[in-house]
Each structure stands twice: as structure tokens, then as C-alpha cells.
Design an enzyme around this catalytic site. Structure first.
Site, mmCIF file in Angstrom:
data_model
loop_
_atom_site.group_PDB
_atom_site.id
_atom_site.type_symbol
_atom_site.label_atom_id
_atom_site.label_comp_id
_atom_site.label_asym_id
_atom_site.label_seq_id
_atom_site.Cartn_x
_atom_site.Cartn_y
_atom_site.Cartn_z
ATOM 1 N N GLN A 32 7.237 -1.426 -2.572
ATOM 2 C CA GLN A 32 7.815 -0.252 -3.218
ATOM 3 C C GLN A 32 7.962 0.889 -2.221
ATOM 4 O OE1 GLN A 32 4.482 -0.888 -5.391
ATOM 5 N NE2 GLN A 32 5.390 -1.019 -7.419
ATOM 6 N N ASP A 87 -3.646 3.538 -8.469
ATOM 7 C CA ASP A 87 -4.036 4.944 -8.308
ATOM 8 C C ASP A 87 -5.494 5.175 -8.672
ATOM 9 O OD1 ASP A 87 -4.046 5.514 -11.331
ATOM 10 O OD2 ASP A 87 -2.044 4.720 -10.965
ATOM 11 N N GLU A 107 -4.209 -5.518 -7.617
ATOM 12 C CA GLU A 107 -3.073 -4.616 -7.392
ATOM 13 C C GLU A 107 -2.221 -5.225 -6.290
ATOM 14 O OE1 GLU A 107 -1.826 -1.299 -8.246
ATOM 15 O OE2 GLU A 107 -0.414 -1.971 -6.714
ATOM 16 N N ASP A 118 -0.800 -10.903 -6.673
ATOM 17 C CA ASP A 118 0.034 -10.725 -7.845
ATOM 18 C C ASP A 118 -0.821 -10.923 -9.094
ATOM 19 O OD1 ASP A 118 1.842 -11.443 -9.980
ATOM 20 O OD2 ASP A 118 3.390 -11.484 -8.428
ATOM 21 N N GLY A 119 -0.762 -9.960 -10.002
ATOM 22 C CA GLY A 119 -1.598 -10.016 -11.206
ATOM 23 C C GLY A 119 -1.317 -11.233 -12.069
ATOM 24 N N ASP A 136 -2.101 -2.180 -16.376
ATOM 25 C CA ASP A 136 -1.659 -0.815 -16.064
ATOM 26 C C ASP A 136 -0.476 -0.931 -15.120
ATOM 27 O OD1 ASP A 136 -1.410 1.847 -15.496
ATOM 28 O OD2 ASP A 136 -3.308 2.039 -14.422
ATOM 29 N N PRO A 143 8.549 -5.671 -9.264
ATOM 30 C CA PRO A 143 7.387 -6.568 -9.221
ATOM 31 C C PRO A 143 6.697 -6.761 -10.572
ATOM 32 C CG PRO A 143 7.106 -4.671 -7.712
ATOM 33 C CD PRO A 143 8.438 -4.516 -8.382
HETATM 34 N N1 AG3 Z 1 2.145 3.091 -15.102
HETATM 35 C C1 AG3 Z 1 3.510 3.464 -15.208
HETATM 36 C C2 AG3 Z 1 3.973 3.702 -16.593
HETATM 37 C C3 AG3 Z 1 5.443 3.771 -16.625
HETATM 38 C C4 AG3 Z 1 5.996 5.121 -16.408
HETATM 39 N N2 AG3 Z 1 7.408 5.055 -16.527
HETATM 40 C C5 AG3 Z 1 8.271 5.996 -16.129
HETATM 41 N N3 AG3 Z 1 7.849 7.148 -15.648
HETATM 42 N N4 AG3 Z 1 9.535 5.749 -16.207
HETATM 43 C C6 AG3 Z 1 1.307 4.156 -14.816
HETATM 44 C C7 AG3 Z 1 0.337 3.870 -13.767
HETATM 45 C C8 AG3 Z 1 -0.773 4.841 -13.871
HETATM 46 N N5 AG3 Z 1 -2.001 4.254 -13.469
#
Ligand code: AG3
Length: 263
Positions: A32, A87, A107, A118-119, A136, A143
Site C-alpha cells: 500500500q 495501527d 498484519e 496474509d490473514g 480489523d 489486499p
Molecule cells: N479499518 C478501515 C475501515 C475502513 C475505512 N474506510 C474508509 N475510510 N473509506 C480501520 C483500521 C483501524 N484499525
């Protein structure tokens, strides 16, 4: 940088714009494009491929609701898996529970110390190992696509112990109704207990966000609150937990509309 704005095009016809103070970090990871910027409204913000993952100012709505709801649904969660969540927000909440003996984070992107794989591959190779799995993930593009599939949920089922449960972030009921319906139907075909719950996340599309739960034994609507651990939170409480499962009629319709109907 003075006066620079970041905009996420949340849908083809809607953007959220935040005024930036500065860009703190920018890199291309193998998976990414990652950036950390400082915003005036919400403080530091993590972006992956120009999509808002989380901000210091509103991360607690999301991270508390993706963790405390499942961790209170299971009466004694010991071994928990987080898929994604690089994060660290979800892990930070999980380790508040004294019952946790092991929290594993899988992750795909190697920014923090954990397992970098890969999860979906990890759950494919895992059997009877976890009582809670938290997905999460990013949006269902790139991905993360494989994390929004019936095959993945079958592997999650297999990776869970006999009393296990999982939660996945499942996007916005305003803009992803069809996706939510498909995922709920998939989970229902695999898990005896399937639930949908909501929270607000100000920086996500629509501001209203959904989580889907599949559980083998414990129902999140039947938590024994007298036995529940006391954990310090800013959003989550037992009443918020119960209330999050109260679905407005327009969301109930997403779950109940005949499959071929447009909603
Ligand atoms: N996970 C992302 C949720 C999606 C948000 N989508 C968006 N902004 N279009 C969040 C990870 C936080 N740990």
C-alpha cells in the site's frame, strides 16, 4: 503546507476534506501507499492508498466497538487474533482485559512487531486455536478482498475453538448495504449466532459504521454484566453495547429485504 487539504473521495459523489497541518510520513510499502498526516480537526491520521484508516481524534469509537463488544460477549477470552489492525488500536484495547493470555496480530504490512502474513492464509492453516477473532481490515478492495468472503468465514469458523466468536468491520449501512446483506447471509450460513451492530465513526463514509459478528455459542445480547471486567473506555459501556444491536428500520430492511430486491 499551510492551507493544504486532504480529501478522501468516500463515494464517487462525496468527499471528506480535512485541513492539514503537515505530512509526517509517506512511503510505499510492498502492499500500500502509507501516509501519516497531522490534521487540524482530528490530529494525526493514518492513510492507506489515500483512504482514512484512523485518526487520533475519533479512533476510539471504532477500536472500542470492534474489541469490547466481542471481548464482553465471551466470558473468559484468553487467546485472541486480530487480522489487520497494524495501527495497534485494537490490540491496545484487547490487552486491557486481565483474562487475555495471548493476543496475536496478523498484519500483511510489516510496520509493527507481529506476524506478517496474509490473514486469510493464517486462518486457513489454523484449527481450534482462538476464542475471539477480530477482523480489523481495510475496505473490500486490494489486499482485503479475501477477508470479505464466505470461504474466509468458513476458515475463521475452523480457526475458532468450540465456544469462539468473531467480529469483522463491515462498512457503512448507507453506502454498502448490498455488501452487508451478503456478508450477513454468508455468516448466517456458517455460524449459529449472527449479529450486526453499529457505531458512529465521524471520519468514515456516512459516519455510521457496521460490524458483523458470528458466534458458535455466546450471544452478545446475553452478556452477564455482573461478571464482566471493568475496563476504562471513552465510548464503550454496557448500555452502549446493548444499544449498538438496536437497528434502525432502514438497517433492519437491509437484512430482511428479499435477496433480489434493491435496497
Ligand atoms: N479499518 C478501515 C475501515 C475502513 C475505512 N474506510 C474508509 N475510510 N473509506 C480501520 C483500521 C483501524 N484499525
Amino acid at each position: 503546507m499551510e492551507g493544504t487539504w486532504f480529501s478522501e473521495l468516500q463515494t464517487p459523489s462525496m468527499a471528506l476534506s480535512l485541513k492539514l497541518k503537515q505530512t509526517l510520513h509517506h512511503e510505499k510499502t510492498p502492499y500500500q501507499e502509507l501516509a501519516v498526516v497531522d490534521t487540524e480537526a482530528y490530529g494525526r491520521m493514518l492513510l492507506l492508498d489515500n483512504i482514512i484508516m484512523t485518526t487520533v481524534g475519533d479512533e476510539f469509537f471504532y477500536h472500542e466497538m470492534i474489541t469490547h463488544v466481542p471481548l464482553n460477549t465471551h466470558p473468559n477470552p484468553r487467546k485472541v487474533l486480530v487480522i489487520g489492525g497494524g495501527d495497534g488500536g485494537a490490540i491496545r484495547e484487547i490487552v486491557k482485559y486481565p483474562s487475555i493470555e495471548k493476543a496475536v496480530m496478523v498484519e500483511i504490512d510489516a510496520r509493527v512487531e507481529s506476524r506478517f502474513e496474509d490473514g486469510s492464509e493464517h486462518v486457513r492453516q489454523t484449527e481450534n486455536a482462538y476464542v475471539v477473532i477480530i477482523v480489523d481490515s481495510t475496505d473490500p478492495i486490494g489486499p482485503a478482498v479475501g477477508l470479505f468472503s464466505a470461504e474466509f468465514y468458513r476458515n475463521v469458523y475452523k480457526a475458532l475453538k468450540a465456544d469462539g466468536l468473531f467480529v469483522a468491520q463491515t462498512e457503512s449501512p448507507l453506502f454498502n448495504a448490498k455488501l452487508i446483506r451478503r456478508l450477513q447471509d454468508d455468516i448466517k450460513s456458517i455460524f449459529p449466532i449472527t449479529r450486526l451492530y453499529l457505531t458512529t465513526v465521524p471520519t468514515y463514509p456516512g459516519g455510521l459504521w457496521s460490524f458483523s459478528m458470528g458466534s458458535k455459542k455466546y450471544d452478545p445480547l446475553e452478556v452477564n454484566w455482573r461478571e464482566a471486567p471493568q475496563v476504562k473506555t471513552r465510548y464503550y459501556t454496557p448500555a452502549i453495547h446493548q444499544g449498538a444491536f438496536a437497528l434502525p428500520p432502514f438497517v433492519q430492511e437491509i437484512l430482511e429485504a428479499p435477496p433480489e430486491e434493491e435496497y
